[in-house]
Design an enzyme around this catalytic site. Sequence first.
Site, PDB file in Angstrom:
ATOM      1  N   ASP A  15       0.844  -1.203   0.000  1.00 36.93           N
ATOM      2  CA  ASP A  15       0.000   0.000   0.000  1.00 36.93           C
ATOM      3  C   ASP A  15       0.877   1.250   0.000  1.00 36.93           C
ATOM      4  OD1 ASP A  15       0.864  -0.213   2.588  1.00 36.93           O
ATOM      5  OD2 ASP A  15      -1.115  -0.060   3.517  1.00 36.93           O
ATOM      6  N   SER A  16       2.211   1.045   0.042  1.00 43.17           N
ATOM      7  CA  SER A  16       3.150   2.160  -0.151  1.00 43.17           C
ATOM      8  C   SER A  16       2.968   2.763  -1.541  1.00 43.17           C
ATOM      9  CB  SER A  16       4.594   1.686   0.027  1.00 43.17           C
ATOM     10  OG  SER A  16       4.871   0.570  -0.801  1.00 43.17           O
TER      11      SER A  16
ATOM     12  N   GLU B  41      -1.779  -5.571   8.363  1.00 41.21           N
ATOM     13  CA  GLU B  41      -1.023  -4.930   9.446  1.00 41.21           C
ATOM     14  C   GLU B  41      -1.698  -5.173  10.789  1.00 41.21           C
ATOM     15  OE1 GLU B  41      -0.268  -0.780   8.773  1.00 41.21           O
ATOM     16  OE2 GLU B  41       0.714  -1.148   6.847  1.00 41.21           O
TER      17      GLU B  41
ATOM     18  N   GLU C  48       8.746  -4.271  10.888  1.00 46.94           N
ATOM     19  CA  GLU C  48       9.175  -2.973  10.360  1.00 46.94           C
ATOM     20  C   GLU C  48       9.713  -2.078  11.457  1.00 46.94           C
ATOM     21  OE1 GLU C  48       6.590  -1.061   7.521  1.00 46.94           O
ATOM     22  OE2 GLU C  48       7.727   0.805   7.598  1.00 46.94           O
TER      23      GLU C  48
HETATM   24  O1  KIV Z   1       3.541  -1.128   1.680  1.00 51.83           O
HETATM   25  C1  KIV Z   1       4.711  -1.508   1.734  1.00 51.83           C
HETATM   26  O2  KIV Z   1       5.541  -1.242   0.861  1.00 51.83           O
HETATM   27  C2  KIV Z   1       5.104  -2.323   2.897  1.00 51.83           C
HETATM   28  C3  KIV Z   1       6.553  -2.624   3.058  1.00 51.83           C
HETATM   29  C4  KIV Z   1       7.248  -1.419   3.546  1.00 51.83           C
HETATM   30  C5  KIV Z   1       6.783  -3.795   3.925  1.00 51.83           C
HETATM   31  O3  KIV Z   1       4.277  -2.696   3.671  1.00 51.83           O
END
Ligand code: KIV
Length: 271
Positions: free
Chosen positions: A51-52, A122, A189
């Site tokens: 979701d980044s 998460e 993380e």
């Molecule tokens: O959304 C993402 O890219 C992540 C990674 C940082 C593990 O959750």
Amino acid sequence: MSTEKTIRRITTKSLELMKKKGKKIAALTAYDFITARILDQAGIDFLLVGDSLANVFQGNETTLPVTMDEMIYHTKAVTKGVNRAMVVVDMPFMSYQLSVNEGFRNAGRIMKETSAGAVKIEGGKRVAETIKEITAAGIPVMAHVGLTPQSINQFGSYRERGKTEEEAKEIFEDAITVEKAGAFAVVLEKIPAKLANKITKALTIPTIGIGAGIYCDGQILVTADLLGLYVEFQPRFVRKYANLAHEIENSIQNYISDVKEKSFPSKAESY
Ligand code: KIV
């Protein structure tokens, strides 16, 4: 007789075996077909449609705005580029927090509409029931504890988590709980390496670190960070393997001046 080599797809079992054999797992994020294809051909073990993408692709400040439809759209592009790597999809903010049922339904939608191999959620104890339900339906779940960016408004900052004894205990318990709930792996993380080591030793499922030090069973980074595309963001845990922002800018400037000076296209580049 076909001479084509069959490519073995990475599965949750492969990752489990890698931990058992002490082989490190290498993972990266991907949000599009071309990037996914390059990373897969390079031999990456799993790709996360993170979701980044809300930050890197959409330009948002947090990961909160990205929707289920958008995650599915990007995952469809990524899976088309992949032959070997496992594709894991982040369940976006508010797609599983409302109720176990809602999470269950949305995880099913991701698996039905994309060719992904797993979803990522998460949270620790508070999502244990959701992990249980989803895995019971045959959908592999990767958990994510420590700094969980969807809770940024609760945390107040992206600082390292687990520095106090109380926070470290909470994160340790979260990791144990998600394994018990059925998660096949867990992302750790931005937590101290010592805590990540303790968790990695206590769990049978692989731990995938991002800013969690050297002891995790695998590592994940955001591809744009590693390639030097996202220049504003340079935390300690990112190792830059290229400076693509600089290279792209140079290439584009060369193209612009070639066009302006009439050296592109040449006769050889014309029909
Ligand atoms: O959304 C993402 O890219 C992540 C990674 C940082 C593990 O959750």
